[in-house]
Design a protein around this motif. Structure first.
Motif, PDB file in Angstrom:
ATOM      1  N   GLU A 194     -32.590  -5.148  -5.005  1.00  0.00           N
ATOM      2  CA  GLU A 194     -32.148  -4.347  -3.872  1.00  0.00           C
ATOM      3  C   GLU A 194     -31.747  -5.239  -2.698  1.00  0.00           C
ATOM      4  O   GLU A 194     -32.381  -6.255  -2.419  1.00  0.00           O
ATOM      5  N   GLU A 195     -30.685  -4.821  -2.012  1.00  0.00           N
ATOM      6  CA  GLU A 195     -30.201  -5.542  -0.844  1.00  0.00           C
ATOM      7  C   GLU A 195     -30.909  -5.024   0.413  1.00  0.00           C
ATOM      8  O   GLU A 195     -31.244  -3.845   0.517  1.00  0.00           O
ATOM      9  N   LEU A 196     -31.146  -5.938   1.347  1.00  0.00           N
ATOM     10  CA  LEU A 196     -31.765  -5.561   2.616  1.00  0.00           C
ATOM     11  C   LEU A 196     -30.727  -4.886   3.496  1.00  0.00           C
ATOM     12  O   LEU A 196     -29.850  -5.527   4.062  1.00  0.00           O
ATOM     13  N   ARG A 197     -30.827  -3.542   3.604  1.00  0.00           N
ATOM     14  CA  ARG A 197     -29.870  -2.787   4.419  1.00  0.00           C
ATOM     15  C   ARG A 197     -30.546  -2.024   5.557  1.00  0.00           C
ATOM     16  O   ARG A 197     -29.860  -1.533   6.443  1.00  0.00           O
ATOM     17  N   LEU A 198     -31.868  -1.891   5.497  1.00  0.00           N
ATOM     18  CA  LEU A 198     -32.600  -1.103   6.472  1.00  0.00           C
ATOM     19  C   LEU A 198     -33.497  -2.015   7.315  1.00  0.00           C
ATOM     20  O   LEU A 198     -33.754  -3.175   6.968  1.00  0.00           O
ATOM     21  N   PHE A 199     -33.997  -1.467   8.436  1.00  0.00           N
ATOM     22  CA  PHE A 199     -34.871  -2.222   9.338  1.00  0.00           C
ATOM     23  C   PHE A 199     -36.048  -1.348   9.740  1.00  0.00           C
ATOM     24  O   PHE A 199     -35.858  -0.210  10.203  1.00  0.00           O
ATOM     25  N   CYS A 200     -37.264  -1.847   9.507  1.00  0.00           N
ATOM     26  CA  CYS A 200     -38.488  -1.120   9.866  1.00  0.00           C
ATOM     27  C   CYS A 200     -38.849  -1.458  11.306  1.00  0.00           C
ATOM     28  O   CYS A 200     -39.182  -2.617  11.615  1.00  0.00           O
ATOM     29  N   ASP A 204     -41.070  -4.488  12.318  1.00  0.00           N
ATOM     30  CA  ASP A 204     -40.114  -5.406  12.931  1.00  0.00           C
ATOM     31  C   ASP A 204     -39.573  -6.391  11.901  1.00  0.00           C
ATOM     32  O   ASP A 204     -39.567  -7.615  12.102  1.00  0.00           O
ATOM     33  N   ARG A 205     -39.038  -5.807  10.773  1.00  0.00           N
ATOM     34  CA  ARG A 205     -38.430  -6.675   9.759  1.00  0.00           C
ATOM     35  C   ARG A 205     -37.495  -5.863   8.885  1.00  0.00           C
ATOM     36  O   ARG A 205     -37.683  -4.644   8.708  1.00  0.00           O
ATOM     37  N   PRO A 206     -36.460  -6.501   8.299  1.00  0.00           N
ATOM     38  CA  PRO A 206     -35.535  -5.802   7.382  1.00  0.00           C
ATOM     39  C   PRO A 206     -36.261  -5.400   6.101  1.00  0.00           C
ATOM     40  O   PRO A 206     -37.134  -6.123   5.620  1.00  0.00           O
ATOM     41  N   VAL A 207     -35.875  -4.288   5.572  1.00  0.00           N
ATOM     42  CA  VAL A 207     -36.447  -3.782   4.313  1.00  0.00           C
ATOM     43  C   VAL A 207     -35.315  -3.219   3.457  1.00  0.00           C
ATOM     44  O   VAL A 207     -34.191  -2.998   3.926  1.00  0.00           O
TER      45      VAL A 207
END
Length: 577
Positions: A194-200, A204-207
């Protein structure tokens, strides 16, 4: 988010090379000097190959910050919260700036990956000579196009296949020539597919998508394109606050050369002054040295001349003496009675004159020549110089005697005075060491001299003291080199020992009270008629403070009262209580 949008960090173009962005835009490792291989971004924003970092010598450190550190995997983005505690850690030094880098638990490979550097390496490979990038799908042919949607670099064959598929037919394909982003999509380390497209926002980090439905369920998450402006603005604001400090540092550094030049000029000017002063001082010292040596030579010549004169005088006197002795012996042994009588007058007169000639049994000159290195010697060439040659000889005729006990003393009490030694010019000798002879004898007992003490004060003065045993007239003799000093010999009158008062120093109560019977006297005496006051035998009773024993009006005086029928004290007897 579109690949051709404007960069969020608007100040990047203003920053000097190698400052705030660290190694951004660089493609070669500072250690191995080759293209980056799996580059890692250090907390000091320098990028180094993973292999090169692993070859650095680690050292042990204690992480006083606890388990939470900004050097964890992918920076703070993938940090797992740990309890705060003191724990030993392994650290390395940045090979560029020597900053201390505390390695996370995963070691070097847990440091943040510098994807920007990886992109620059791919661009370098694409634009360089020889074989460029290979296709991300077939990994065989060179890249020609890039799919903006998939963020994949494709060869000509795979690009055609990409367009024929229904899922990817609508993807935008662009030519890589002049393109600034050729890096691959960043995949989730927990879910590699999976590609990192979201941000938590909470962590405080990409997910990725799987992280949102799993570990980050119910966490506020959004697409990176929707949150980048908010986080980019915070970074941009921090950069705005940093930029003036960069400019201030640049301005401060720009002042260094000018300050260094001014410092160098000042140092050179002071050095020139030092050289000028030193050279002048050296010439002054050399000139002063030559003067001292010439003065010493003049002293030698003067004293040798004086010694030669003494020698000539002694030789002449000796020759005259021998002539007189030889002639007289010849006259007495060979002459007749008449011849002796005829010549007697001339011989006697000659021998008498020769015997009256005074001469020194110990001829010579004073060889005491001293050099005083710390004595001021005036100025030479404008400089204060030190060092003087002293040939002072004490002149007894110029010496001075001073003191209160020069001409008076008391029996069995120490009397003292001071001798000030001076040279022929009347100047103080300023030193000691002279042979001082002092004799104190009573005039009526010349065979019983008084013991004297002479103390050398080492400054040209001598303290002289003695204690006479009996009253009388004494003669004092002070000599230097068998010659009397000025004022010697002199006489001293020694009186009897000081006699203390036996009464009371007070005012006569009889007259001071107007004859009142009730007035009590300080001495405790009474008068005839019942008076408590006293008269002490003073005719007229002075009515002012006086000694009750002798009547003297001075408190510090010698008592002169003597008991006997002729004493004034008997005129009015004091009766003890």
């Amino acid at each position: 988010m579109s690949e051709n949008r404007k960069p969020l960090l608007g100040f990047v173009g203003k920053l000097p090379s190698g400052t705030a962005l660290g190694n951004s835009g660089k493609t070669h490792c500072p250690l191995c000097m080759g293209l980056f291989q799996a580059p890692r971004l250090l907390p000091c924003l320098h990028t180094v190959c993973t292999t090169c970092l692993e070859q650095l010598e680690p050292f042990s450190v204690v992480d006083i910050r606890g388990g939470e550190s900004d050097t964890s995997s992918e920076g703070p983005l993938f940090q797992e919260l740990e309890a705060h505690s003191l724990q030993p850690q392994i650290g390395i030094l940045c090979p560029v700036c020597d900053a201390q880098v505390d390695l996370p638990r995963g070691g070097v490979k847990a440091l943040t990956v510098d994807h920007l550097a990886m992109n620059d390496v791919m661009l370098e490979s694409l634009r360089g000579e020889g074989q460029g990038l290979v296709c991300d799908l077939c990994s065989d042919r060179e890249v020609e196009k890039r799919c903006q949607t998939c963020k994949a670099n494709l060869c000509h064959f795979c690009c055609q296949a990409h367009r024929r598929q229904k899922k990817t037919a609508h993807h935008t394909m662009v030519d890589l020539k002049g393109y600034s982003r050729v890096g691959k999509a960043i995949l989730c380390p927990a879910h590699p597919a999976e590609e990192l497209r979201l941000f938590c926002e909470l962590c405080d980090r990409p997910v990725c998508r799987d992280c949102v439905v799993g570990e980050h369920r119910e966490h506020p998450c959004d697409f990176t394109g929707n949150v980048i402006h908010k986080h980019g603005d915070s970074v941009r604001e921090l950069l705005r606050g940093t930029q003036p400090r960069v400019e201030a540092l640049e301005a401060a550094l720009a002042q260094i050369p000018e300050t260094q030049r001014a410092l160098q000029e000042r140092v050179e000017a002071v050095a020139a002054d030092v050289h000028t002063f030193s050279e002048g001082y050296i010439r002054a010292i050399e000139e002063h040295r030559d003067k001292l040596l010439k003065q010493l030579e003049d002293i030698r010549v003067q004293k040798e001349n004086a010694l030669q004169l003494q020698k000539a005088q002694l030789e002449q006197l000796l020759a005259d003496m021998r002539t007189g002795v030889e002639f007289t012996e010849h006259l007495l042994t060979s002459g007749s009675d008449l011849e002796i009588l005829i010549t007697k007058g001339v011989v006697v007169e000659r021998l008498t004159k020769l015997n009256q000639v005074e001469y020194s049994a110990c001829p010579g000159v004073d060889s005491r020549i001293r050099f005083s290195p710390h004595k001021k010697a005036g100025r030479c060439r404008g400089y204060e110089v030190y060092g003087a040659i002293s040939t002072q000889e004490v002149d007894p005729a110029k010496c001075v005697l001073q003191g209160e006990d020069l001409h008076r003393a008391r029996e069995k009490q120490t009397a003292s005075f001071t001798l000030f030694c001076k040279d022929a010019a009347g100047e103080s000798m300023g030193r000691g060491g002279d042979d001082i002879r002092v004799t104190v004898v009573p005039n009526d007992k010349k065979d019983s001299p008084v013991r004297t003490v002479v103390q050398d004060n080492k400054d040209g003065t001598y303290s002289i003291s003695y204690t006479p045993k009996e009253p009388g007239i004494y003669t004092v003799l002070v000599c230097i080199k068998e010659r009397h000093v000025q004022g010697s010999p002199f006489t001293v009158t020694v009186r009897k020992r000081h006699r203390s008062h036996t009464g009371v120093f007070h005012c006569c109560t009889f007259c001071s009270s107007g004859g009142q019977k009730t007035a009590r006297c300080a001495c405790g005496g009474t008068m005839p008629g019942g008076y408590l006051g006293c008269g002490h035998g003073h005719k007229g009773h002075p009515g002012r403070p006086h000694w009750s024993c002798c009547g003297k009006f001075t408190e510090k005086s010698e008592c002169t009262w003597a008991s006997g029928p002729s004493s004034a004290r008997s005129l009015l007897r004091t009766v003890a209580l």
